[in-house]
Design a protein around this motif. Sequence first.
Motif, mmCIF file in Angstrom:
data_model
loop_
_atom_site.group_PDB
_atom_site.id
_atom_site.type_symbol
_atom_site.label_atom_id
_atom_site.label_comp_id
_atom_site.label_asym_id
_atom_site.label_seq_id
_atom_site.Cartn_x
_atom_site.Cartn_y
_atom_site.Cartn_z
ATOM 1 N N LEU A 1 0.613 144.644 -80.691
ATOM 2 C CA LEU A 1 0.482 146.143 -80.645
ATOM 3 C C LEU A 1 0.356 146.561 -82.084
ATOM 4 N N VAL A 2 -0.421 147.357 -82.391
ATOM 5 C CA VAL A 2 -0.960 147.964 -83.620
ATOM 6 C C VAL A 2 -0.358 149.457 -83.649
ATOM 7 N N LYS A 3 0.825 149.661 -84.322
ATOM 8 C CA LYS A 3 1.598 150.829 -84.354
ATOM 9 C C LYS A 3 0.862 151.813 -85.383
ATOM 10 N N GLY A 4 1.079 153.266 -85.204
ATOM 11 C CA GLY A 4 0.784 153.862 -86.033
ATOM 12 C C GLY A 4 1.707 154.354 -87.257
ATOM 13 N N THR A 5 1.487 155.053 -88.451
ATOM 14 C CA THR A 5 2.558 154.973 -89.687
ATOM 15 C C THR A 5 3.613 155.806 -89.287
ATOM 16 N N LEU B 1 0.877 154.554 -80.829
ATOM 17 C CA LEU B 1 0.480 153.196 -80.590
ATOM 18 C C LEU B 1 -1.039 153.165 -80.843
ATOM 19 N N ARG B 2 -1.749 152.619 -81.807
ATOM 20 C CA ARG B 2 -2.878 152.916 -82.100
ATOM 21 C C ARG B 2 -4.154 151.908 -81.443
#
Length: 246
Positions: free
Chosen positions: A85-89, A4-5
Amino acid sequence: MIYLRQVKLKHLLDIYPYDLPSFKDLSQLDFKKSVTFFSGENGSGKSTLLEAIAIAYGFNPEGGTRNFDFSTLETHSGLWQDITLVKGTTRAKDGFFLRAESFYNLSSCIDDLDTDPENIMGRKIIESYGGKSLHTISHGESFLNLIIYRFGESSLYLLDEPEAALSPTGQFTLLKRIHDLSINGYSQFIIATHSPILLSYPYGCIYEFNDDGIEEKLYQETSNYALYHRFLNDATMVERIVSKED
């Protein structure tokens, strides 16, 4: 590993919880390290934001994995609907949302599922929590069983005041487990806490929630550190507080 970025707040209103001082200028919060702490006074919004993140991520509002769906009383705010929410790769393999205040209900849910004849899943759920009903051991031991047996690698863990049931020794056990899973096990932790022991973790990021908003701080800059440092170095502090007239 960062699963979770970032969390973004879509809009602000003049009603709770948007009117909290911590949220007044909040548009986004970045998670730059695998361990992030939310610190601040009661009512500052740290648990409210953590709860919103958990629900938006797909966890049950009362805690557990994403597979738990029990509900005793809906008390969570609607903030989760207004965050992005901006999630990681990379996607987390597993995860857990620990709410100290509703862990009793979670323990009961596990017992109910394991004794339900219609719940045919082979291995009992409690085997992942040490093999004993969490109601048959102390509150602190149940937390440690969760930490030791259920927490694993490549996962996202959201912990709301995990120190609530733990002795200082138990908190150090938790710290060691957090370190092992974040550094060697590629897991990410976001933790709301009052504990000066947990906040002392040297490889984490601390966000303090206060009247000026949400500020990133070093451990020695936090209000928790300042208070405990003063307490440990001032033998008369408690005496002055308790003898103070109302």
